[in-house]
Each structure stands twice: as structure tokens, then as C-alpha cells.
Design a protein around this motif. Structure first.
Motif, mmCIF file in Angstrom:
data_model
loop_
_atom_site.group_PDB
_atom_site.id
_atom_site.type_symbol
_atom_site.label_atom_id
_atom_site.label_comp_id
_atom_site.label_asym_id
_atom_site.label_seq_id
_atom_site.Cartn_x
_atom_site.Cartn_y
_atom_site.Cartn_z
ATOM 1 N N GLN A 205 9.938 8.130 5.050
ATOM 2 C CA GLN A 205 10.499 6.787 4.960
ATOM 3 C C GLN A 205 10.647 6.366 3.499
ATOM 4 O OE1 GLN A 205 8.182 3.156 6.319
ATOM 5 N NE2 GLN A 205 9.662 3.282 7.996
ATOM 6 N N GLN A 206 11.734 5.656 3.220
ATOM 7 C CA GLN A 206 11.933 5.119 1.874
ATOM 8 C C GLN A 206 10.877 4.058 1.595
ATOM 9 O OE1 GLN A 206 15.944 3.854 1.033
ATOM 10 N NE2 GLN A 206 15.342 2.638 -0.749
ATOM 11 N N MET A 207 10.233 4.160 0.432
ATOM 12 C CA MET A 207 9.219 3.191 0.055
ATOM 13 C C MET A 207 9.855 1.827 -0.177
ATOM 14 S SD MET A 207 6.110 4.430 -0.037
ATOM 15 C CE MET A 207 5.380 3.069 -0.940
ATOM 16 N N ALA A 208 9.258 0.812 0.446
ATOM 17 C CA ALA A 208 9.601 -0.575 0.120
ATOM 18 C C ALA A 208 8.426 -1.091 -0.680
ATOM 19 C CB ALA A 208 9.792 -1.377 1.395
ATOM 20 N N PHE A 209 8.613 -1.298 -1.936
ATOM 21 C CA PHE A 209 7.505 -1.644 -2.823
ATOM 22 C C PHE A 209 6.926 -3.007 -2.488
ATOM 23 C CE2 PHE A 209 9.703 1.361 -5.741
ATOM 24 C CZ PHE A 209 8.680 2.282 -5.808
ATOM 25 N N GLY A 210 5.636 -3.047 -2.462
ATOM 26 C CA GLY A 210 4.969 -4.337 -2.354
ATOM 27 C C GLY A 210 4.611 -4.834 -3.730
ATOM 28 N N MET A 211 5.387 -4.398 -4.708
ATOM 29 C CA MET A 211 5.129 -4.769 -6.092
ATOM 30 C C MET A 211 6.438 -5.188 -6.743
ATOM 31 S SD MET A 211 2.528 -1.749 -7.269
ATOM 32 C CE MET A 211 0.921 -1.550 -6.511
ATOM 33 N N GLY A 212 6.373 -6.150 -7.611
ATOM 34 C CA GLY A 212 7.581 -6.618 -8.290
ATOM 35 C C GLY A 212 7.307 -7.900 -9.051
ATOM 36 N N HIS A 213 8.330 -8.385 -9.745
ATOM 37 C CA HIS A 213 8.149 -9.615 -10.527
ATOM 38 C C HIS A 213 8.169 -10.849 -9.637
ATOM 39 C CE1 HIS A 213 8.175 -7.482 -14.260
ATOM 40 N NE2 HIS A 213 9.370 -6.914 -14.012
ATOM 41 N N GLY A 214 8.929 -10.769 -8.504
ATOM 42 C CA GLY A 214 8.947 -11.879 -7.563
ATOM 43 C C GLY A 214 7.796 -11.748 -6.578
ATOM 44 N N GLU A 215 7.829 -12.563 -5.500
ATOM 45 C CA GLU A 215 6.765 -12.489 -4.496
ATOM 46 C C GLU A 215 6.804 -11.114 -3.829
ATOM 47 O OE1 GLU A 215 3.611 -12.952 -2.412
ATOM 48 O OE2 GLU A 215 4.260 -14.638 -3.672
ATOM 49 N N SER A 216 5.722 -10.355 -4.011
ATOM 50 C CA SER A 216 5.653 -8.999 -3.471
ATOM 51 C C SER A 216 4.249 -8.738 -2.951
ATOM 52 C CB SER A 216 5.994 -7.959 -4.544
ATOM 53 O OG SER A 216 7.311 -8.142 -5.027
ATOM 54 N N GLY A 217 4.170 -7.915 -1.915
ATOM 55 C CA GLY A 217 2.875 -7.555 -1.360
ATOM 56 C C GLY A 217 3.061 -6.855 -0.031
ATOM 57 N N SER A 218 1.953 -6.550 0.616
ATOM 58 C CA SER A 218 2.008 -5.857 1.905
ATOM 59 C C SER A 218 0.922 -6.404 2.805
ATOM 60 C CB SER A 218 1.826 -4.344 1.720
ATOM 61 O OG SER A 218 0.537 -4.063 1.191
ATOM 62 N N GLY A 219 1.082 -6.185 4.093
ATOM 63 C CA GLY A 219 0.075 -6.667 5.017
ATOM 64 C C GLY A 219 0.388 -6.294 6.445
ATOM 65 N N VAL A 220 -0.388 -6.865 7.376
ATOM 66 C CA VAL A 220 -0.189 -6.653 8.801
ATOM 67 C C VAL A 220 -0.297 -7.997 9.514
ATOM 68 C CG1 VAL A 220 -1.066 -4.291 8.773
ATOM 69 C CG2 VAL A 220 -2.641 -6.180 9.202
#
Length: 845
Positions: A205-220
């Protein structure tokens, strides 16, 4: 690639199934069909992964053309059943110096360095199988730490870290494929129920970054509580993170919904939160399941990475299935099929909380489910004293006997050194809902010294606090956190649906009014076995019973039994009233008389004083009654023929109670069962006396009443001669506990000592006292039922042994044409659900 059966681009129409590509791949295709924001994904089939394990790779370049040239990738396992597990996911495939420089400009040096460092360590550990300790000496963070990690890798492998996306992907695929085929992985998944040849798929799967200058992150996120199944939006979100980092316990994780304990996703990113909840609800509706959504937010844009079935307790399993049916998402039949019958034990009994710390000091056979905490006592008398002080206690015995019943009722749980799943302690424990562990062979029992000694040398003395987990067969030191039983509206709804589907009756084995009330509360369709002897162990009755045993003549015995008659009559009247017109099958007196006599010197001395007899007379009488094998001695119908006064008294008590209870409601039709029959003449003799008592009571009371007489088939000869026996009966009820014991020549109390070895070495497929032996004992049931019905076409057939609550045994009885099964009261809901599932399965083929 979209139509390639082995290397498949995940699209709404791609040829993907859970049986060929695994559950994760199929779920991602379903999410794509719902038009959810799922990153580009390629699925590798089971066959493709098996080829990789053998060294034959798919076209890696063709796979990579499906993704943007600069995209980083992740690989996740996709087995047919998520519970079977799989190798760990690998993120950020494609990281190299060039990509690092690019990400430094878009994400910042710190974030890019963290990504690269994480990938290097993950690749080293999961792909090249290097020791994680090789990175322990690397201190700090930043580019210096990254370079030292790369140097450590090169030093350990004597090769540079792979730099191309193709080389990295090839390494990851090979590692994950071979890990699945390893011996340890195979044994682990087989322990979870997977077949030996279970396949593994992989999703790239293509990585969707949970990192960036705008609101970014990951969760469930999920829409229900995993503990209760009730609607409750739960989950975690961690800014500037990847994968399931939010669940790692990081203090910086945000709550999903507004929470007074800290900041939440709902407050900080309300639009993404609203989209996420909407997607989760859509998944629930379309996937027909409560799903946990794994997501990433990248510069404010939401991506759905995966959806997995919500982890759930047994309580939540019931609630989720019921609510899906109530909402019209699944039919009630499917809701019934989604709940494992044995899982209901968690709802019916108090349990050790699954998250509680467990200090296990011993283990044995899980004989009666549920859990309880209390102070250790070693005698029934001490248990009663604890109950009088309102202190919870655990009764510890080498093995229990009928005289221990009062102590068992007073205790919170029971442990025995000896015994199996149909031993005295196990049967009584299940009947009254008492947690019980029997056959505890890894502890030393020293009751005379008031202590237990664990394998590790720890000593548990009388008064120490322990916990018995009868569901798992373990004994714990101390008092872990508990989860209370809960019979809520969801449970009641499931049971109503089960009753509408099942096509075999479910009764309960109940010996006392309290047992009968429990059976009634669980909607049993009557009592299939009432063991009347347990009524004689009450303190006020035991002495009278002993007087009868010591009586010299028939008239003397009859005179003593006249004092027991009103007590028995009151018991039966209560049973009839509680069951409110439902059938009650009463087994006449069964055990050998010596069970009612004390075995120790102090007890014999007290009995001599109570009966005003010399101690020598008492001990001589007890010695005279001793038998080499009392379970095959003078008991059951043999007692009824040689000491007929007992059956006469019991029959009168039953009929007088019938008249009394019938005055208040619908007429009662009692069922009287003769135990341990092996010959037609036994039935004829007992029947003639019972018919005589019935006629006498009818004349005395100036009323008419009906009753049914039947036989408990628990000897092989009774099963073989069922045709001639059935001519004198209205019903045959197979007592599979004793029938199994006699068919095998096994003591159900002692077999636990070696049964695990027999099962392990495949002598027996399973303990025949736990699961009905359909080949041997089952053939006797089939012979007996066929011959019985040939002689008496309207003959009622049932089983009333402990197998009656076993789903596999119910399947056999249903197929053999039995009318009902009877089991312990607390197993009635399990039996009702199992019977419903069998009926549904039969309808759908």
C-alpha cells in the motif's frame, strides 16, 4: 495488473476473495467499493506469497509502476482470518538518501530523520532478522544517529543498506513469506484454529504520511465499546505519527471524542472527525459488522488505511450481533450464528477481568465456569462457618462427597485434587453455578495440616485469599479485578430468537427449589432430572435418613420414612409450583446407602450418640454395608427392589405434591424415573408398587391425576434391551455419565489422572466424559432409541447426563431424533443457542 489473479491492483471489480487473497485484501476492496479514501494498494494472493517463499518472485517492476515514482510503501499481512496473525507490517519502504533529502524539505529534518531511522531498524530486525540489541549503543536522535544506524547495519551484514525501492520491497516480501512458512508461525496459528496449510496474502500500500506541516497524524476509531458492545465512539489519535503508534500508550495521544481528561481529535480537527465517523457508520452498514477504522490525516486530508473487525468480549459479541439485527443490517438467524455458545459463560458467571494481572499458583480441569475469590477452608463445616460470618471462602478438598454439599453451597468456589468433568464436585458445581477446578495435580494437598503447596514452593494456608477461575481451570493468588455477570436486554433478545429457531427441547437438571428457580429464570422447558437423594443431606434430614439405615425391619424403616415424607412432599410441591405446569422428571433414590454414613471416627461417635447406640454397633453396621465397588453395587433400582420402603415413600410424596400443586394451577403431570435399570423385570416390580401408591393416594384424596413412568438408561444392557423395557415406559432418558463410565470401564472420578495423556497421544479424540463419544456410547444411544421406539412409537427420548449441555452432543441427539436434552441450569442458555444454530445450519444445508 487489475485482472491478474495473483498480483492484483485493488479496485472495486478486481478478482479478490478472502480465500485467495486474505481478509485484509478483501476488506480494502470493499472500502474501495464504498468510495472511501483508500491509498493505492496491490494485493498478492496466497499462491503468489507461497511462490515467493520458494524463491519465485512476481514482476516487482510491474508492481511498482502502480505507485507514483517517489511514493513510499508499506506491506501488511492478509491471512484468511485476522485472528491467525501474520508477520509484522513494514512501513516506509523506498527510503533512501535521495528520498530523505526530499522529505527534509517537505516534512522537516527531524520528521524525515525519524522516518528513515525507523525504517532502517525495522528492515534490519524484521527483514534481515538481526538482533535488535545492535542499535542499543546508538544514543540520541537526528542525522548523526541515523548515520550510526546505517553503519551498524553495514557492519553487521557486511553489505550496504539497500537503496532502491525494488530491492527493499523484494527483501520485505521474501522475509514475510518465509516467516509465515516457519515452524513456529505454523504451530502458533494452528493453536488459534488455522489449518496446517493456511495461506498468507500480502498487501502493498502507498504510504499516507501522518506527518507534515499541516494537521497530520494517525489513529484508530470504532463506534462501540469492545468491553460492552454498547454505542461509544472510542479510539486514539497521535499527531505526527504513523501506523498504530497512537495505541502505544504515548502520553501525547489525543482522545477521539471530547474528553475532560485531555485534548481530542473532535475538538482540534472537527471536519476530519465528522468524516471519519461517517465513514465508520458507512462501513458498519455496508460491511455488516462493527469495524475499527485505521486512518491517517496528512496535511488535513483524511485517508482510510484499513478496517478490522472490532476486538470484543463475549458480552460485546452478543450486544453487537443483536444491535446489527435490530437495525436490520443482518437477519436474526445470522446474529445467532455469530455468537459462540460457550461464550455465554462470560455473561452468566462472574469472571476474572481479562486485563487483570494473574498470579497463577495451580491449574486443573475447568469443571464449572465462573470465578470467585475467598479465604481457603478445608472442610465443609468451616465453609458453613465462613458463610455464617458472611465471609467468602474457597472450599479445598481431595475430592468431594455428598456430605460436602452443604459446604459447597456455603462456599464461593471449590478446588479438588482428584476428579474429572463428571466427578461429584464438577456436577454439583455446574448445577448450582459454583466455580470449580478439579484434578489439580500440580499442587500438593495437605488438608490435615491446613495447607496447599504450589509447584514453586509457595505455601497457601487456611485463611489465605485465593481466586478460583473455573472458566480457565486456574487458581490465582490474591484477589484480581473481576467482571460481573450481566444478563441484559441483548442477551434476552438473543435467547428469544434462539427459541424461535431451535427444534429440540431444553430442560434443566435441578435438585432443589433454588436450582429449579435458576432453571426457570433461564427459561428451561422443564426439569429433565431431579436427583432426589441430594434432598436427604440437609441437616435436619440426614439424621433421620441414618435412623432409617439402622432400622432392623421393614416396619421400622417405614416408620422412620414417615418423618421424611412431609419434607419430600414439600420439596416436590415447591418444584411443581416453580415450574408452573412445565414437566418435572424426578429420579427415584439412586446412591448406595453407605454414602449417608460418616467415614471418620468423630462422625461415627456423634452418630452413635444421636441414635443412642454403642459405637461398636455403629462401626460394625457401617463395615457390613461396605462394598468393593459401590457404584456397581446396591444402588438405584436394586435399592428400590430390596428396600422398597424408600421408593414407596418417594412415590407417595410425589403424588401428594401433585395433588397439592394442581389445586392452585394447571394439573401437574409428574414424570417418575427409575435409575440404573438393566432388566425388564426390575421395571415391572417397581411399576407395580408405584401404581399401587398412586391408586392409594387418589382414593385418599378423592382426586384423579396422571403421571408418566420412565427409565434412566445408564447401563449398556438397558440400551441393548430397550425394546422390551420400553413396553412398560412412557420415556427413556439416557444418563450418559454412568453409561459412558460403564461402556468404557472408566471411573469418571479417577479418569482425570490420565485422560490428558490419552487425548494427547490420540487414544481418545477427547475426554468422553466431556464430549459424548458418538461412536461407542453414541451407538448404544442409537440402538436403544431405535429399539425403544420400535416397541413404543410415541416413546419420549432424551439425555440427562452432563453431555446434555455440550453443543456437539446436542447435534448428535438432534440428528438421532431425541425430544429434548437436559443439562445443568447454568448451561441452559448455552444449550438453547447451540440448538438454534444447529437448526439454522440444517435449514441452509
Amino acid at each position: 495488473m487489475q485482472n491478474n489473479p495473483n498480483t492484483t491492483l485493488v479496485t472495486p471489480t478486481a478478482p479478490i476473495t478472502a480465500k485467495t487473497h486474505g481478509g485484509r485484501a478483501k476488506c480494502l476492496q470493499r472500502l474501495a467499493r464504498l468510495d472511501l479514501p483508500v491509498p493505492t494498494t496491490v494485493a498478492l494472493s496466497f499462491d503468489a506469497v507461497l511462490d515467493i517463499a520458494k524463491g519465485h518472485f512476481p514482476d516487482i517492476d510491474a508492481i511498482l509502476t502502480q505507485f507514483p515514482p517517489e511514493a513510499l510503501l508499506c506491506v501488511r499481512p492478509s491471512s484468511e482470518d485476522p485472528d491467525w496473525g501474520g508477520p509484522s507490517a513494514v512501513l516506509n519502504i523506498g527510503m533512501n538518501d535521495q528520498r530523505f533529502e526530499t522529505l527534509c524539505g517537505t516534512l522537516g529534518v527531524d520528521a524525515a530523520t525519524a522516518l528513515f531511522s525507523r525504517f532502517v531498524q525495522s528492515y534490519a530486525i524484521h527483514v534481515d532478522r538481526l538482533d535488535p540489541d545492535m542499535f542499543d549503543d546508538i544514543e540520541g536522535e537526528g542525522t548523526d544517529a541515523l548515520h550510526r544506524a546505517l553503519e551498524a547495519y553495514e557492519s553487521e551484514t557486511e553489505t550496504p543498506f539497500p537503496t532502491t525501492r525494488a530491492a527493499q520491497l523484494t527483501g520485505v516480501l521474501k522475509s514475510m513469506a518465509r516467516a509465515w512458512e516457519g515452524t513456529s508461525a505454523r504451530l502458533l496459528r494452528q493453536a488459534k484454529g488455522a489449518p496446517a496449510d493456511a495461506g498468507l496474502g500480502l498487501v502493498i500500500q502507498q504510504m499516507a504520511f501522518g506527518m507534515g506541516h499541516g494537521e497530520s497524524g494517525s489513529g484508530v476509531l470504532q463506534l462501540v465499546s469492545s468491553k460492552t458492545g454498547k454505542p461509544q465512539i472510542t479510539g486514539r489519535y497521535l499527531r505526527q505519527s504513523q501506523g498504530r503508534d497512537a495505541l502505544s500508550g504515548d502520553a501525547a495521544s489525543l482522545y477521539i471524542t471530547r474528553d475532560p481528561r485531555g485534548p481530542s481529535l473532535e475538538e482540534h480537527v472537527p471536519d476530519a472527525f465528522a468524516q471519519l465517523v461517517a465513514h465508520a457508520r458507512q462501513m458498519r452498514q455496508k460491511l455488516r459488522e462493527e469495524m475499527q477504522v485505521e486512518f491517517t490525516i496528512e496535511n488535513g486530508q483524511l485517508h482510510i488505511l484499513d478496517g478490522v473487525r472490532v476486538a470484543r468480549s463475549s458480552r460485546a459479541t452478543v450486544r453487537i450481533a443483536v444491535e446489527l439485527a435490530r437495525d436490520g443490517i443482518i437477519p436474526t438467524q445470522e446474529a445467532l450464528m455469530r455468537v459462540e455458545p460457550r461464550a455465554l459463560n462470560e455473561l452468566l458467571h462472574r469472571q476474572v477481568d481479562r486485563h487483570a494481572k494473574r498470579d497463577v499458583i495451580g491449574s486443573g480441569i475447568a469443571a464449572s465456569p465462573g470465578a470467585a475469590t475467598g479465604r481457603v477452608v478445608f472442610t465443609a463445616t468451616d465453609a458453613q462457618a465462613s458463610a455464617a460470618r458472611r465471609e467468602d471462602c474457597i472450599l479445598v478438598r481431595r475430592e468431594t462427597a455428598p456430605e460436602d454439599i452443604r459446604g459447597m453451597h456455603a462456599a464461593s468456589a471449590v478446588i479438588t485434587e482428584r476428579g474429572g468433568v463428571t466427578s461429584h464436585a464438577a456436577v454439583i458445581g455446574r448445577g448450582i453455578g459454583l466455580p470449580c477446578v478439579v484434578g489439580v495435580s500440580d499442587m500438593r494437598f495437605e488438608p490435615s495440616k491446613g495447607k496447599l503447596i504450589a509447584n514453586d514452593g509457595r505455601v497457601i494456608s487456611a485463611g489465605d485469599v485465593i481466586t478460583v477461575d473455573g472458566t480457565n481451570g486456574t487458581i490465582l493468588l490474591g484477589a484480581p479485578e473481576m467482571q460481573e455477570a450481566a444478563l441484559d436486554d441483548a442477551f434476552n433478545a438473543l435467547m428469544e430468537w434462539a427459541d424461535a429457531e431451535r427444534d429440540i427441547g431444553i430442560r434443566a437438571n435441578a435438585d432443589t427449589p433454588a436450582d429449579a428457580q435458576t432453571a426457570r429464570n433461564f427459561d428451561a422447558q422443564g426439569i429433565g432430572l431431579c436427583r432426589t437423594e441430594h434432598m436427604f443431606f440437609e441437616p435436619g434430614r440426614l439424621t433421620v435418613m441414618r435412623e432409617m439405615i439402622f432400622a432392623e425391619t421393614s416396619d421400622d424403616r417405614r416408620a422412620v420414612l414417615e418423618r421424611l415424607l412431609p419434607m419430600q412432599r414439600d420439596d416436590f410441591t415447591q418444584l411443581f409450583r416453580i415450574m408452573q405446569g412445565k414437566p418435572v422428571c424426578i429420579r427415584l433414590f439412586d446412591p448406595p446407602l453407605h454414602e449417608f454414613l460418616p467415614t471418620d471416627r468423630n462422625g461415627q461417635r456423634e452418630l452413635a450418640d444421636a441414635l443412642d447406640l454403642p459405637l461398636s454397633d455403629v462401626t460394625r453396621r457401617i463395615e457390613e454395608m461396605a462394598e468393593y465397588n459401590p457404584m456397581l453395587g446396591m444402588r438405584g433400582v436394586r435399592m428400590g427392589i430390596t428396600v422398597p420402603e424408600i421408593y414407596d415413600m418417594q412415590a407417595r410424596a410425589i403424588f401428594e405434591a401433585t395433588v397439592e400443586a394442581s389445586r392452585e394451577s394447571d394439573p401437574v403431570v409428574p414424570e417418575i424415573m427409575i435409575p440404573l435399570v438393566s432388566a425388564k423385570r426390575e421395571v415391572e416390580l417397581v411399576r407395580s408398587r408405584i401404581d399401587g401408591v398412586a391408586a392409594a393416594v387418589a382414593t385418599e384424596q378423592h382426586v384423579k391425576f396422571d403421571y408418566r413412568l420412565g427409565v434412566m438408561v445408564e447401563t449398556p444392557r438397558a440400551a441393548l434391551r430397550a425394546g422390551e423395557i420400553a413396553q412398560h415406559c412412557s420415556f427413556l432418558s439416557f444418563g450418559t455419565n454412568d453409561l459412558t463410565q460403564m461402556t468404557y470401564g472408566l471411573s469418571r472420578d479417577d479418569a482425570g489422572r490420565f485422560m490428558s495423556d490419552y487425548v494427547r497421544q490420540e487414544v481418545f479424540a477427547e475426554d468422553p466424559f466431556h464430549s459424548l463419544d458418538v461412536e461407542g456410547v453414541g451407538e448404544l444411544l442409537q440402538l436403544g432409541s431405535a429399539r425403544g421406539r420400535a416397541a413404543q412409537p410415541d416413546l419420549t427420548l432424551s439425555i440427562c447426563g452432563e453431555h446434555g449441555g455440550n453443543p456437539e452432543s446436542i447435534a448428535f441427539c438432534r440428528q438421532a431424533g431425541f425430544d429434548y436434552v437436559s443439562c445443568s441450569p447454568f448451561r441452559v442458555p448455552v444449550a438453547r443457542l447451540a440448538a438454534a444454530q444447529l437448526a439454522i445450519s440444517h435449514k441452509i444445508g
